[in-house]
Scaffold this motif. Sequence first.
Motif, mmCIF file in Angstrom:
data_model
loop_
_atom_site.group_PDB
_atom_site.id
_atom_site.type_symbol
_atom_site.label_atom_id
_atom_site.label_comp_id
_atom_site.label_asym_id
_atom_site.label_seq_id
_atom_site.Cartn_x
_atom_site.Cartn_y
_atom_site.Cartn_z
ATOM 1 N N ILE C 12 0.829 -1.215 0.000
ATOM 2 C CA ILE C 12 0.000 0.000 0.000
ATOM 3 C C ILE C 12 0.858 1.258 0.000
ATOM 4 C CG2 ILE C 12 -1.649 1.370 1.329
ATOM 5 C CD1 ILE C 12 -2.872 -1.153 2.348
ATOM 6 N N GLU C 15 2.253 2.054 -3.353
ATOM 7 C CA GLU C 15 1.206 2.506 -4.283
ATOM 8 C C GLU C 15 0.811 3.951 -3.995
ATOM 9 O OE1 GLU C 15 0.506 0.769 -6.794
ATOM 10 O OE2 GLU C 15 1.418 -1.117 -6.175
ATOM 11 N N LEU C 16 0.642 4.278 -2.715
ATOM 12 C CA LEU C 16 0.217 5.643 -2.370
ATOM 13 C C LEU C 16 1.341 6.645 -2.628
ATOM 14 C CD1 LEU C 16 -1.966 5.173 0.845
ATOM 15 C CD2 LEU C 16 -2.542 4.843 -1.568
ATOM 16 N N VAL C 29 -4.538 12.215 -1.319
ATOM 17 C CA VAL C 29 -4.542 10.824 -1.769
ATOM 18 C C VAL C 29 -5.521 10.068 -0.873
ATOM 19 C CG1 VAL C 29 -3.215 8.715 -2.093
ATOM 20 C CG2 VAL C 29 -2.161 10.933 -2.592
ATOM 21 N N SER C 31 -7.393 6.374 -0.141
ATOM 22 C CA SER C 31 -7.301 4.946 -0.441
ATOM 23 C C SER C 31 -8.419 4.177 0.240
ATOM 24 C CB SER C 31 -5.949 4.382 0.004
ATOM 25 O OG SER C 31 -5.935 4.150 1.402
ATOM 26 N N THR C 33 -8.961 0.109 1.255
ATOM 27 C CA THR C 33 -8.436 -1.250 1.285
ATOM 28 C C THR C 33 -9.541 -2.165 1.788
ATOM 29 O OG1 THR C 33 -6.326 -0.300 1.994
ATOM 30 C CG2 THR C 33 -6.534 -2.702 2.068
ATOM 31 N N THR C 74 -5.393 4.147 -8.996
ATOM 32 C CA THR C 74 -4.842 2.796 -8.970
ATOM 33 C C THR C 74 -5.920 1.827 -8.478
ATOM 34 O OG1 THR C 74 -2.644 3.648 -8.451
ATOM 35 C CG2 THR C 74 -3.060 1.331 -7.918
ATOM 36 N N LEU C 90 -7.347 -2.864 -3.396
ATOM 37 C CA LEU C 90 -6.913 -1.492 -3.118
ATOM 38 C C LEU C 90 -7.439 -0.594 -4.231
ATOM 39 C CD1 LEU C 90 -5.100 0.564 -1.501
ATOM 40 C CD2 LEU C 90 -3.357 0.125 -3.248
ATOM 41 N N ALA C 92 -7.159 3.568 -4.984
ATOM 42 C CA ALA C 92 -6.546 4.799 -4.481
ATOM 43 C C ALA C 92 -6.537 5.837 -5.585
ATOM 44 C CB ALA C 92 -5.125 4.531 -3.993
ATOM 45 N N ALA C 105 -12.820 7.912 -5.173
ATOM 46 C CA ALA C 105 -12.474 6.614 -4.575
ATOM 47 C C ALA C 105 -13.747 5.823 -4.257
ATOM 48 C CB ALA C 105 -11.640 6.812 -3.310
#
Lengths: 83, 83, 155, 155
Positions: C12, C15-16, C29, C31, C33, C74, C90, C92, C105
């Motif tokens: 994670i 990716e972030l 950002v 996300s 999960t 993503t 995930l 994000a 999101a």
Amino acid sequence: MKVLYFAWLRERIGVGSEDVDPPETVATVGDLVAWLAAREARYAAAFEDISAIKVAVDQEQADFDAPITGVREVALFPPVTGG
Amino acid sequence: MKVLYFAWLRERIGVGSEDVDPPETVATVGDLVAWLAAREARYAAAFEDISAIKVAVDQEQADFDAPITGVREVALFPPVTGG
Amino acid sequence: MAVRVQEADFDIAAELDALGALDPDVGAVVSFTGLVRGSGITAMTLEHYPGMTEKALEAIEAEAMGRWPLQGATIIHRVGELAPGARIVLVAVASRHRGAAFEAAEFLMDYLKTRAPFWKKETAEDGTARWVDARETDTSAADRWANHKNAHSHR
Amino acid sequence: MAVRVQEADFDIAAELDALGALDPDVGAVVSFTGLVRGSGITAMTLEHYPGMTEKALEAIEAEAMGRWPLQGATIIHRVGELAPGARIVLVAVASRHRGAAFEAAEFLMDYLKTRAPFWKKETAEDGTARWVDARETDTSAADRWANHKNAHSHR
């Protein structure tokens, strides 16, 4: 009583905090601000636009009507911009 | 034409995909399902509740009215449950 | 397109960080999960439709990029057998402001839940397995974006 | 309470893993990361009100825990001088379902933006510094939670 200033209020007044001892006629946050403004030009300049100033009393959000008798600290600051 | 089955449809029918060659009268996904159901009991059982079945034609969401002439693959599956 | 379907777990933080580094004006950002909820189950198996899955996720991502001013998005979805507590998915996104990032999101998850061809099967503690039923609330969650105005895209 | 104010950077993966591990029924972890937008600035300095800041963040977090069925929430806010691209804030929540997690995370950010005593000062490329103005859109974003119904808490 402790008075705290943050951000541009702190910069204009020139200190981050100070101990003050206002007379008993100073009963609210609004009274305190007027009393400080009457003392010195730098306070008057900092408090010119009161609508741009927020208040906390003993670390809780408050407003200019809030009583200050017996409180430990009053904070004056611009609207918050964190996050 | 390739027909694919997923999740409990795959389990009930017993295969994940198969090549079929329906007659020309089988023009839509609905026709295909009816034609398969008429072939064998396991298909009839799998397709018993058509409202519980979703369709993709050439890997795009579609419905039972979608024509199948010239398509490469038809997929039949229960509502998706990912994420 | 930043869409992946894989058996392996994902990182994670990496990716972030990658989303945040896409553009110096990324300020937000967000996300999501998704984890395997562990009560009463010993495993969760994810089946998917190879080929269509990637196309569906790319279409969902492209729609989000068109609706909100995003600097990146993503989507990573795992397949195969997962243990309780394991990461499943995930989503994000990166944007200048938080309003667009939150909305995009949530949109991605709502659309993924109803449009991406994944199916979950749970194995219970007694060894029996059952396919997870689709939830009506997921359909209504996705439907609410049909007429959605992006009122908060500068928040 | 999982609230921290610190100069140091934070480890997003460790924070999200900790939230996911709080309870086997956590199914959704939503995070917001705020970054210093880099266009035209060389530094961002965060001032705060020590003592009140922690209280304010704890009050905001407690309100979120009361409004939504959350298994946990984390707020980390950095102070001091930060470079462009640096992380400023992390808000993250864990819940059974995504609807509650998304709403609660957005609520936390909206309330933090209007109620937590932080102030940002930007240093421009020419060396001049200015205090960032509060945004009216942040106030309206926070206000919309006053009469909010948690309609999607089982999504």
